[in-house]
Design a protein around this motif. Structure first.
Motif, short mmCIF file in Angstrom:
data_model
loop_
_atom_site.label_atom_id
_atom_site.label_comp_id
_atom_site.label_asym_id
_atom_site.label_seq_id
_atom_site.Cartn_x
_atom_site.Cartn_y
_atom_site.Cartn_z
N ARG A 122 47.65 31.95 43.16
CA ARG A 122 46.63 32.73 43.88
C ARG A 122 46.72 32.47 45.38
O ARG A 122 46.64 33.40 46.18
CB ARG A 122 45.24 32.37 43.33
N TYR A 162 41.47 41.42 47.45
CA TYR A 162 40.87 41.28 46.12
C TYR A 162 41.96 41.16 45.05
O TYR A 162 41.88 40.30 44.16
CB TYR A 162 39.97 42.49 45.82
N HIS A 165 43.60 37.78 44.93
CA HIS A 165 42.85 36.78 44.17
C HIS A 165 43.02 36.96 42.67
O HIS A 165 42.60 36.11 41.89
CB HIS A 165 41.37 36.83 44.56
N LYS A 166 43.64 38.05 42.28
CA LYS A 166 44.02 38.26 40.88
C LYS A 166 45.49 37.91 40.66
O LYS A 166 46.08 38.25 39.64
CB LYS A 166 43.79 39.73 40.49
N GLU A 255 35.95 46.20 43.74
CA GLU A 255 36.19 45.69 42.39
C GLU A 255 36.60 46.82 41.44
O GLU A 255 37.53 46.66 40.64
CB GLU A 255 34.93 45.01 41.84
N ASN A 259 40.35 47.30 39.62
CA ASN A 259 40.56 47.46 38.17
C ASN A 259 41.40 48.69 37.87
O ASN A 259 42.25 48.68 36.97
CB ASN A 259 39.22 47.54 37.45
N ILE A 262 45.07 47.87 38.79
CA ILE A 262 45.67 47.01 37.77
C ILE A 262 45.99 47.80 36.51
O ILE A 262 47.07 47.64 35.92
CB ILE A 262 44.74 45.81 37.46
#
Length: 269
Positions: A122, A162, A165-166, A255, A259, A262
């Protein structure tokens, strides 16, 4: 009083925890010298037999962190047979946690190592996103897991951070009419690229707020609705040329957008 002794450190992982406990304990006895023999990844009875057979000093003590119940019990039995003192570092903790939580532990080795690996991945991803933010170095495109493209203030940077961090390495490239698009953008697989679009009326409000915060003149082309339409049309043209999926960022939380990114990346790979 024993003047010299051996500490056998065994673990079904890397053994750092057992070694630190053993060393911290042994250091409390200043009138004795000690040597640590460390055996990581002890995951079989055969390995334990080999270590036990190698004992060459009566002044030895075993300190171990083995979460597999069968292997841990086998080592305990062998130590008792050889009359070698032993310390099962994990047992008191696991027993207390089990009583407290009312559930059995998974007894999976290397859990901390996996967490550490995740943490460093990360950190690496975040550093990558910062290094290649806003098209600073187009060479990052070829190293990235995800490439975000879009006009200024279409949430490229916050989305990059963001996703970092994934654990995704993300590059974001601004599409500016009149500026050359990096050649690298056409060298990477389309499945890695995501276009970001946004409603013109929302974009102008975001840019006006940005101008206000910076204390700049509100009449600049940056907040001209005509220029914004031109920029968005240009960006859409590039995205069509690249052939990448496009996400509408209008009123979307970072967020939610992350998603979607991803999901798209996973579906295409």
């Amino acid at each position: 009083m024993i003047k010299n002794f051996l500490v056998y450190v065994l673990s079904d992982s890397v053994g750092d925890t057992a070694e630190q406990v053993a060393r911290a304990s042994a250091e409390q006895y200043k009138d004795s010298d000690y040597e640590i023999k460390k055996y990581p990844y002890v995951e079989s009875k055969t390995k334990i037999d080999s270590i036990i057979e190698s004992l060459n000093s009566e002044n030895s003590i075993f300190v171990y962190t083995i979460v597999n119940k069968e292997i841990s019990e086998y080592l305990r039995q062998k130590c008792e047979e050889k009359k070698v003192p032993y310390i099962d570092v994990m047992a008191p903790c696991l027993n207390t946690f089990t009583d407290f939580l009312g559930q059995e532990p998974v007894r999976e080795s290397g859990v901390i190592r996996k967490l550490d690996e995740d943490y460093f991945k990360r950190v690496e991803a975040v550093e990558f996103a910062v290094k290649y933010d806003d098209g600073k170095d187009p060479r990052g495109i070829l190293k990235a897991d995800i490439v975000l493209i879009g006009v200024s203030r279409s949430s490229k940077t916050p989305l990059s951070m963001y996703l970092a961090h994934k654990n995704y390495k993300v590059v974001n490239i601004p599409l500016v009419k009149g500026s050359k698009v990096p050649d690298e953008l056409f060298e990477v697989p389309r499945r890695k690229i995501i276009g970001l679009m946004i409603d013109p009326s929302d974009l102008i409000e975001i840019r006006r707020e940005r101008i206000r915060v910076l204390g700049l003149d509100n009449s600049v082309d940056y907040v001209s609705i005509e220029k914004i339409y031109e920029e968005l049309e240009y960006a859409e043209k590039i995205m069509r040329k690249v052939g990448c999926p496009v996400i509408d960022m209008t009123k979307k939380a970072v967020e939610e957008a992350a998603n979607l990114v991803i999901d798209i990346i996973n579906d295409l790979n």
